[in-house]
Design an enzyme around this catalytic site. Structure first.
Site, PDB file in Angstrom:
ATOM      1  N   GLY A  93      -2.592  11.808  -0.950  1.00 23.05           N
ATOM      2  CA  GLY A  93      -2.416  11.310  -2.302  1.00 23.05           C
ATOM      3  C   GLY A  93      -2.526   9.803  -2.460  1.00 23.05           C
ATOM      4  O   GLY A  93      -2.088   9.069  -1.604  1.00 23.05           O
ATOM      5  N   SER A  94      -3.111   9.340  -3.544  1.00 19.41           N
ATOM      6  CA  SER A  94      -3.248   7.907  -3.789  1.00 19.41           C
ATOM      7  C   SER A  94      -4.229   7.661  -4.927  1.00 19.41           C
ATOM      8  O   SER A  94      -4.466   8.524  -5.749  1.00 19.41           O
ATOM      9  CB  SER A  94      -3.727   7.193  -2.534  1.00 19.41           C
ATOM     10  OG  SER A  94      -4.872   7.842  -2.050  1.00 19.41           O
TER      11      SER A  94
END
Length: 218
Positions: free
Chosen positions: A185-186
């Site tokens: 995630g990011s």
């Protein structure tokens, strides 16, 4: 097809889950509980596996186009002051990746890598206003004759604990080719010259290496 960054994690996860189920089978008498743990283990492993998938993408190479570096949703389109490299106003396009997205980062343009730098930092949620300046991140600038200099920044999120960046200063890269990976995630910010024609809108879903997010000013 899986990304090379995922093999160690997938193998380690598989071994841990197998060990848990072996212990469960020997210590627990309740069949339904054994079965529930087995099902949960399989689902968890499939979640890990899908995260590291690395599908081939048929990038159409065009120096007049900027392609999305990642899969995800467009969450920001605005003029900002880029203070690390350009030190002037740029058009920022930000793409948020959920844990279910493909997390391979691809070069949005082809050309020569002019700048590549890693910054340690915090792990604020990726949509936090200060995440682009305070989170762990890498900044890469690629230049070609048509697009000029295009900067993209990998930004870690609350779950992402490691950013992988393959871009090395002075090397020639191909548009849409693998430039790195962000684990769990990011988001990625792309900085373009003011006046660039953006071809996406807020909340649009894009595919890395395929979706054209902007036409550069020639």
């Amino acid at each position: 097809m899986f990304h090379k960054e995922g093999y160690k994690i997938m193998i380690l996860t598989a071994l841990i889950l197998i060990a848990i189920n072996v212990v469960t089978y020997s210590l627990i008498d309740l069949y339904w509980l054994k079965f529930a743990i087995l099902v949960a283990s399989v689902l968890f492993f499939l979640l890990i596996v899908q995260f590291f998938r690395n599908p081939k993408r048929p990038t159409i190479h065009n120096n007049e186009h900027v392609v999305s570096p990642v899969d995800g949703k467009v969450v920001v389109i605005e003029e900002v002051f880029e203070k690390e490299y350009f030190k002037d106003k740029r058009l920022q396009v930000s793409i948020f990746m959920s844990p279910l997205n493909v997390h391979v980062t691809r070069h949005p343009v082809g050309g020569k890598v002019k700048f590549s730098k890693y910054h340690p930092g915090k792990f604020l949620v990726a949509w936090h206003p200060k995440s682009s300046e305070e989170n762990e991140r890498t900044t890469v600038v690629v230049e070609n004759e048509v697009a000029g200099e295009v900067l993209y920044r990998q930004i870690a999120g609350a779950l992402a604990k490691r950013i992988v960046n393959y871009a090395e200063e002075g090397t020639e890269v191909v548009q849409g080719s693998d430039s790195g990976f962000i684990k769990f995630g990011s988001r990625v910010d792309v900085f373009l010259p003011i006046g660039t024609k953006v071809r996406v809108g807020i909340n649009d879903k894009v595919k890395g290496g395929v979706s054209v997010i902007a036409d550069v000013v020639s």
